[in-house]
Structure formats: structure tokens, C-alpha cells
Design an enzyme around this catalytic site. Structure first.
Site, PDB file in Angstrom:
ATOM      1  N   ASN A 463       0.881  -1.175   0.000  1.00  0.00           N
ATOM      2  CA  ASN A 463       0.000   0.000   0.000  1.00  0.00           C
ATOM      3  C   ASN A 463       0.911   1.215   0.000  1.00  0.00           C
ATOM      4  OD1 ASN A 463      -1.791   2.048   0.456  1.00  0.00           O
ATOM      5  ND2 ASN A 463      -2.399   1.403   2.519  1.00  0.00           N
ATOM      6  N   LYS A 465       0.279   4.252  -0.321  1.00  0.00           N
ATOM      7  CA  LYS A 465      -0.305   5.451   0.293  1.00  0.00           C
ATOM      8  C   LYS A 465      -0.043   6.648  -0.633  1.00  0.00           C
ATOM      9  CE  LYS A 465       0.039   3.255   4.716  1.00  0.00           C
ATOM     10  NZ  LYS A 465       0.281   3.322   6.140  1.00  0.00           N
ATOM     11  N   HIS A 550      -9.223   1.571   5.134  1.00  0.00           N
ATOM     12  CA  HIS A 550      -7.940   1.795   5.810  1.00  0.00           C
ATOM     13  C   HIS A 550      -8.135   2.785   6.956  1.00  0.00           C
ATOM     14  CE1 HIS A 550      -3.793   2.758   6.612  1.00  0.00           C
ATOM     15  NE2 HIS A 550      -3.477   1.653   5.953  1.00  0.00           N
ATOM     16  N   GLU A 552      -6.404   5.107   7.979  1.00  0.00           N
ATOM     17  CA  GLU A 552      -6.101   6.510   7.666  1.00  0.00           C
ATOM     18  C   GLU A 552      -7.301   7.176   7.003  1.00  0.00           C
ATOM     19  OE1 GLU A 552      -2.520   5.648   5.557  1.00  0.00           O
ATOM     20  OE2 GLU A 552      -1.556   5.086   7.442  1.00  0.00           O
ATOM     21  N   GLU A 622      -5.134  -4.512  10.649  1.00  0.00           N
ATOM     22  CA  GLU A 622      -4.061  -3.535  10.837  1.00  0.00           C
ATOM     23  C   GLU A 622      -4.281  -2.796  12.151  1.00  0.00           C
ATOM     24  OE1 GLU A 622      -2.352  -2.469   6.602  1.00  0.00           O
ATOM     25  OE2 GLU A 622      -3.698  -0.954   7.374  1.00  0.00           O
ATOM     26  N   GLY A 628       3.087   2.294  10.677  1.00  0.00           N
ATOM     27  CA  GLY A 628       4.126   3.315  10.488  1.00  0.00           C
ATOM     28  C   GLY A 628       4.841   3.705  11.761  1.00  0.00           C
ATOM     29  N   SER A 668       3.897  -2.047  10.308  1.00  0.00           N
ATOM     30  CA  SER A 668       5.345  -2.187  10.532  1.00  0.00           C
ATOM     31  C   SER A 668       5.854  -3.588  10.199  1.00  0.00           C
ATOM     32  CB  SER A 668       5.708  -1.810  11.968  1.00  0.00           C
ATOM     33  OG  SER A 668       5.364  -0.476  12.220  1.00  0.00           O
TER      34      SER A 668
HETATM   35  P1  13P Z   1       3.406   0.318   7.605  1.00  0.00           P
HETATM   36  O1  13P Z   1       3.819  -1.017   7.012  1.00  0.00           O
HETATM   37  O2  13P Z   1       4.177   1.461   7.057  1.00  0.00           O
HETATM   38  O3  13P Z   1       3.361   0.271   9.089  1.00  0.00           O
HETATM   39  O4  13P Z   1       1.898   0.574   7.089  1.00  0.00           O
HETATM   40  C1  13P Z   1       0.977  -0.418   7.216  1.00  0.00           C
HETATM   41  C2  13P Z   1      -0.236   0.002   6.465  1.00  0.00           C
HETATM   42  O5  13P Z   1      -0.905   0.936   6.837  1.00  0.00           O
HETATM   43  C3  13P Z   1      -0.549  -0.754   5.242  1.00  0.00           C
HETATM   44  O6  13P Z   1      -1.822  -0.433   4.788  1.00  0.00           O
END
Ligand code: 13P
Length: 705
Positions: A463, A465, A550, A552, A622, A628, A668
């Protein structure tokens, strides 16, 4: 982050390779030349001990000269081994963290020390490259600065480039390097250096070379006229002719005179210089070289005596050379031996040959050979003239040939090992690919495996982003595809890209091999919704997947369970597969509400679907606190939640559907933890954020299956 992806591949990787070569080769060379002549290094150590006033280790140490010698020689062999092996592992990229750490620590110690040497000049040549390459103290300091920077760079980025040897076999090149350099050191210690970097090579005409020491270079003047250059001797230079322009002045040794070698060969009989007598003598002249009377090893006296008797019988010369002739004379007579002893500078003796004692032979100023006494043949078996014995010949030291052979002994086995490794890897990959094909074929038949788990797909999805320009994204996608072509992954691989990339990337990559996903789609079919992208539009690009829900988007764009429900329906209606994200925030976990939260996220947005629609849903757990942040859920936490999710699905759609649902973990996830996470029975892969922006890291996760 997009830039960092490019920087990694375009700048960092070549820079890592360059630094590995610079640091690795320098350490290898430094260790090698020390290993070739450990006695020379030990002598240098003693020089340091005296210059730095480390009393306990100076030759006059109360611990005794023997102790200092043993200590110095052990330290010399140890140092050469350390440098050589460190150089090797850095060059081959092994122990990618430990090796640069050791290099940085070494440089942090050496660089200030060499700065001190450069400023104070207690010893003129630091000795870091033995006698092979003599640098001034300032040159050494600058060299060390460069190495320090390169070693620090490696400490930061060495992990970006693969090791040359697999982790499981890296001990083999490391151990081989230790054995190799140790063998070279021991041969040099017990006999003479395998490669002679010193001026007194066998075959050298000492008399001639010393005669040339006084020859001065000629000065040549270069002038230019009408674009033509011409050389003039000093008295012919057209100084007064303005049509010539001065260009340069060159120093050149007269013809027939080679490069100047300083030998300092000098022998005294009390105060009388007898150097010329020895060098001009056409008779065979044996030299017993004793650099220090105190450290004289008398184990070889019988052999030396037999040589002396042989020389005496055949009226050849025999001289014992030492810094203190009287002391040696006394010491020998205590042992019942009487040799003619003369005085020679200690450094010169040590430069001619290593060992205490060592033996050399001259004739007409030419150095025929030099050996350790253990190499001396028992001369009592010869009553013939020396010409009929092996001692009568000049020992040819073909430096280049020897160097090549010695290096090949090291390099060839390493190349062989590398080729074996690559062949085995290739074979294993082929076998894997064959098995996969067999498995696929068997899946196409009516055969249904008993364990339903084998039916669901393992998936690693990226992903991206809001990262990467279109060009960077296309390059990254191509990089992922190329990397996939080099392997046979045991999972489906998908990349989730921003809308702007979708059409281009879907058209660029082979979507059968590398799935393409949007990161979102609208909750409306079409119409006046400025800035939105519908599920139909996503599908029209050729993308097969869409990430929805997601955290976010839930947190920053107010996406509620209701909105997501709409989006999911529209996505499915347009034949898109949905990667649906669920997960609790930290406070919810701390309050022990994680199961409740996750369950309601699934129920509220997905449980309206039919079982048939459900087959197009991929779940991604997640935990928001792990996204992150570098904090990963432990393998146990992930398994616990995934099992709970599967149970929740089973309660609604039945066990078979639940067993077929892929549940990915996200947050992560990195190459270093992916294996542990994916090893859990209910974790069917990962949804990867940051690590999906770097081909190598992303592939590291793919390879975890
Ligand atoms: P990270 O792997 O950067 O922690 O992000 C995970 C994520 O949000 C994947 O959709």
C-alpha cells in the site's frame, strides 16, 4: 519516501558497493602485507613501543626481550588476521552489521592515533602496509579519514545490498580467510616472507646498487614552439630565444641507472669499514645475521656449525654480523663456538633477512639467497665445491608469479564456493517451481485437499499510500515486477497505488503476476462528485483490487462503517476484489476492547454480503498503533486476532468460507519480522506500507513465504 526509493537504487546501492570495495580491499591489503611479513610488523611494533615510551613493552622491558618478541609477533599475526578477515567479510558483504561496526571502531581508534603520529612524527612510516607500500604519516591520516567516512556509510547502508554468500554458509569464506592469512604468517615467521617487499631481494647486486646511490638525476627542460614540444639538456635550453616557451622541468635518472634504492649495507671490523672488502670479494661469503644477541635462538647451532666447517674447509668466507660484535663473540664462545663477528646496523640486518639468526650468502656483491636456519641443509654431507650444492645457486624470486599464485590460492576456492552456492540456489528454485506447478495441476483436478487451509491464498500486498510521482511509481512497479521474475513467490503479490498511477501501471506490468490495486474508491456510482474516482473507473484501468476501510481514511476522511458498506458494494458490483482493513486504536486495545471493535467493523460494513460476494473479500487486520510506528504486533497478538476474525467469519458464513478467507496482517511489517508473523496458521500474508516502497524490502517480505 518516493525519492528515498530512487535514491536507494540509484545512489545508495552503488555507493555501498564502492565503499565495500574501498574499505574491504584496503583492510584485505593491509592484513595481507602484514601477514606476509609478521616479523617486520613486530619490529615496527617495537619501534612504536620505544617511540611512545610504553616501557613495559620496550626491548629493555623487565619482562625480558623474549616476552616482548613473543608479544610483538603474536600481536602482529593477530592484527594481520583481524584486518584481513574484516576486509574479506566487508568486501563480500557478510555480517553486514557487525563488520562495518568493527571497521568503524577500528577507524575511530586509528584515525586520531595517525593524526597524533602525523603531528608528532615519533615514527616516520606508520607501517600500516608493511614494507609493501610506505606512506607518510599525513598520507596515512588522510587515507584513514576516507576509510572512516566509508566505514560509517557502510554502517548505515550496508544492509541495502545483498551478501555475496548465503547466511548459512558465510562462515566458510570467513574461516577460509582466517586459515589462509594465518598460514601465510606462519610460513613467513618460520621461514622467510613468501613475498619480499624489502630492497634486499635475492639476486640483487648490492655493490652496483650502492654505487648508484650517489648518482644524481639529470634535469631536462621542456620547451614549446609552434605547438611542438622538445626536450633540452640544461646547457642547451633556448633560454634567450623568445620563440620557445618554457613548459616544464623533469628529473630523470641517467640511462642504465634504475630507480634509486637505498641499501645502507655497511660492515665494520671495530672501527674499520670493511664493506667494500666484502662486497667486492668474488669468493662465496656466508653471512650469519644476528639482529640481537639477546634474542639469538641457538637451536640451530649444529647446522650453522656444519656450514661454518664446510666454509672453512673450502676456504669460503663466513662472517657473523650483529649490532654488537663483541657481545656476540662472547655469547658464542660461552657456547664453545668461535665465529668471526663484525658489526652491522640492526635495522639493516633485519631488512636483509627475517629471523634471529638468519643466514645469507653473497658473492661478488650479489645476494644469492637468504634463509631461516631451519632451511639449512646439513652441509656435512657435502664435501664437494659449493657449485655442486643447492647453496651455490642464486635463489630466483619471481615476485609477480609468486604474487599471482598466492592470490589465486585465495581467490579460486572463493569463486568455486560462490559458483556452487549459485548452482544449488538455482536448483532449489527449479525444484520449488516444479512442485508449485504440480500443486497447481492437482488443484485443477477434482481432488480437494482435506485441510481447507491449503485452499486460501497467501498474499503480500503493498500500500504505497500518498507516495511516488507517476514516473517514480512506474519505476517502482517495474522494479517489483523484475524482482518477481527472478523468483517463484509462494504467494500472490499485489501493489496498491494512488489513482494517478493505476492506469499506467496496470498497463505496464503483467497483472497476472503482479496484481494492481487502488487505495480507495468513491461511495457513489458517478456524477457531480468533484475529485472522486468511482469503482467503475478503477476497474476500467485494469486494476483488479481496491483497498477499503484503511484506518487513515477512517480517521482523516471521516469514512464511517456506512460509507464503507456502500464502497464495498460498488467495488464488488464492478468486479473488483476488496482488501478490507480493520483494526483497533491503542486506547481500544489498552481498554481490552480490540476484539469488540474489530468484530463490529466487520459486521457493520461486510456482513450484509452474500457468501458468494464474500469470496471476493480479503481482510487485512491492521492494528492502528502498529501502522508506520515501527511497533509490530507480536506474532502471538496477530495470531490471536486473526483466529478471532476467522471465527467471526465462520459464525456468519460457515467454516468452509472462513477457511478460504485470506486474512492479512499490516503494521510495521518488515523482512525481519515477516517470517515470524506469516508462520502463524491464521496469518495469510501482509498489507505492507513503508516497506512496499523499496523493492528489496518488499521482496524480503514476499520471500518470507
Ligand atoms: P506500515 O507497514 O508502514 O506500518 O503501514 C501499514 C499500512 O498501513 C498498510 O496499509
Amino acid at each position: 519516501m518516493a525519492n528515498s526509493t530512487q535514491t536507494t537504487s540509484k545512489i545508495i546501492k552503488p555507493a555501498v558497493i564502492l565503499c565495500r570495495i574501498v574499505v574491504g580491499l584496503t583492510f584485505l591489503f593491509s592484513g595481507f602485507v602484514k601477514g606476509v611479513d609478521p616479523v617486520g610488523v613486530a619490529i615496527k611494533f617495537k619501534e612504536y613501543f620505544v617511540a611512545l615510551g610504553i616501557d613495559i613493552l620496550t626491548p629493555s622491558s623487565p619482562l625480558g626481550a623474549d616476552f616482548v618478541s613473543t608479544f610483538s609477533i603474536s600481536a602482529a599475526i593477530g592484527l594481520s588476521m583481524f584486518e584481513f578477515v574484516l576486509g574479506a567479510v566487508i568486501l563480500f558483504g557478510l555480517y553486514r552489521k557487525l563488520a562495518p561496526t568493527l571497521a568503524v571502531l577500528t577507524m575511530l581508534f586509528m584515525t586520531p592515533l595517525t593524526l597524533y603520529l602525523a603531528i608528532e612524527n615519533p615514527v616516520h612510516d606508520c607501517g600500516c602496509f608493511g614494507e609493501a607500500l610506505v606512506l607518510t604519516n599525513w598520507e596515512t591520516f588522510y587515507k584513514n579519514l576516507v576509510l572512516t567516512v566509508a566505514a560509517i556509510f557502510l554502517l548505515l547502508y550496508n544492509h541495502k545490498v545483498r551478501d555475496m554468500y548465503l547466511k548459512s554458509i558465510r562462515w566458510i569464506p570467513s574461516l577460509f580467510s582466517i586459515i589462509y592469512v594465518l598460514t601465510i604468517s606462519l610460513i613467513a615467521y618460520v621461514y622467510q616472507p613468501l613475498l619480499d617487499f624489502r630492497p634486499y631481494k635475492s639476486g640483487i647486486n648490492i655493490r652496483e646498487v650502492m654505487a648508484q646511490e650517489d648518482v644524481q638525476p639529470e634535469y631536462i627542460f621542456v620547451y614549446e614552439k609552434d605547438g611542438l614540444r622538445q626536450e633540452f639538456a640544461i646547457d642547451e635550453a633556448p633560454i634567450n630565444d623568445e620563440s620557445w616557451t618554457f613548459v616544464d622541468r623533469i628529473e630523470r635518472m641517467p640511462e642504465g641507472v634504475e630507480e634509486k634504492i637505498e641499501l645502507d649495507f655497511g660492515v665494520r671490523d671495530n672501527d674499520v669499514d670493511i664493506t667494500d672488502d666484502i662486497l667486492s670479494d668474488d669468493n662465496y661469503t656466508f653471512l650469519l645475521l644476528v639482529p640481537s644477541v639477546e634474542g639469538y635462538d641457538n637451536s640451530w647451532d649444529d647446522k650453522i656449525l656444519s656450514l661454518y666447517d664446510y666454509a672453512f674447509e673450502h676456504t669460503y668466507n663466513f662472517y657473523a654480523l650483529t649490532p654488537d660484535a663483541e657481545e656476540l663473540s662472547n655469547r658464542l664462545s660461552e657456547m664453545g663456538i668461535s665465529f668471526p663477528c663484525y658489526t652491522m646496523d640492526e635495522t639493516v640486518i633485519e631488512t636483509i633477512a627475517r629471523g634471529n639468526p638468519a643466514i645469507a650468502m653473497l658473492k661478488g656483491g650479489i645476494l644469492y639467497w637468504k634463509i631461516a636456519p631451519r632451511e639449512l641443509i646439513d652441509m656435512s654431507q657435502y664435501d664437494s665445491d659449493i657449485q655442486g650444492t643447492p647453496l651455490g645457486e642464486i635463489y630466483e624470486h619471481d615476485f609477480l608469479k609468486r604474487t599471482i599464485i598466492i592470490l589465486l590460492i585465495y581467490i579460486l576456492p572463493l569463486i568455486f564456493l560462490y559458483l556452487c552456492q549459485e548452482a544449488v540456489v538455482l536448483l532449489v528454485e527449479r525444484v520449488k517451481a516444479k512442485r508449485l506447478k504440480l500443486k497447481e495441476n492437482s488443484n485443477n483436478t477434482n481432488y480437494k485437499p482435506k485441510k481447507i487451509k491449503t485452499m486460501r491464498k497467501n498474499i503480500v500486498a503493498g500500500n504505497w499510500k500518498m507516495n511516488n510521482t507517476l514516473q517514480e511509481g512506474v519505476e517502482l512497479a517495474k522494479g517489483v515486477e523484475a524482482a518477481l521474475n527472478e523468483r517463484t513467490p509462494n504467494c500472490d503479490v499485489i501493489i496498491g497505488t494512488p489513482f494517478i498511477h493505476l492506469a499506467t501501471i496496470a498497463a505496464t506490468v503483467d497483472t497476472k503476476k503482479l496484481g494492481v490495486s487502488a487505495e480507495n474508491c468513491a461511495d457513489k456510482v458517478s456524477g457531480a462528485y468533484t475529485g472522486e474516482v468511482s469503482a467503475a473507473m478503477v476497474a476500467s484501468t485494469g486494476a483488479e483490487y481496491v483497498i477499503l476501510g484503511h484506518s487513515e481514511r477512517r480517521a482523516y476522511y471521516g469514512e464511517t462503517a456506512e460509507i464503507l458498506k456502500e464502497k464495498v458494494l460498488l467495488a464488488l458490483a464492478n468486479n473488483l476484489k476488496v482488501i478490507f482493513c480493520i483494526g483497533e486504536v491503542l486506547e481500544e486495545r489498552e481498554a481490552g476492547k480490540e476484539f469488540e471493535v474489530v468484530k463490529s467493523q466487520i459486521e457493520e460494513s461486510l456482513f450484509n454480503l452474500t457468501a458468494e460476494d464474500w469470496s471476493k473479500i480479503i481482510l487485512a487486520y491492521e492494528p492502528v498503533w502498529a501502522i508506520g510506528t515501527g511497533k509490530t504486533a507480536t506474532a502471538e497478538q496477530a495470531q490471536e486476532m486473526h483466529a478471532f476474525i476467522r471465527k467471526t467469519v465462520a459464525e456468519k458464513y460457515g467454516e468452509e468460507v472462513a477457511e478460504e478467507t485470506s486474512i492479512l496482517y499490516g503494521g510495521s511489517c518488515k523482512p525481519s519480522n515477516a517470517k515470524e508473523l506469516f508462520a502463524n496458521k491464521d496469518v495469510d500474508g501482509g498489507l505492507i506500507g513503508g516497506a512496499s516502497l523499496d523493492v528489496e524490502q518488499f521482496m524480503g517480505i514476499v520471500d518470507a513465504f
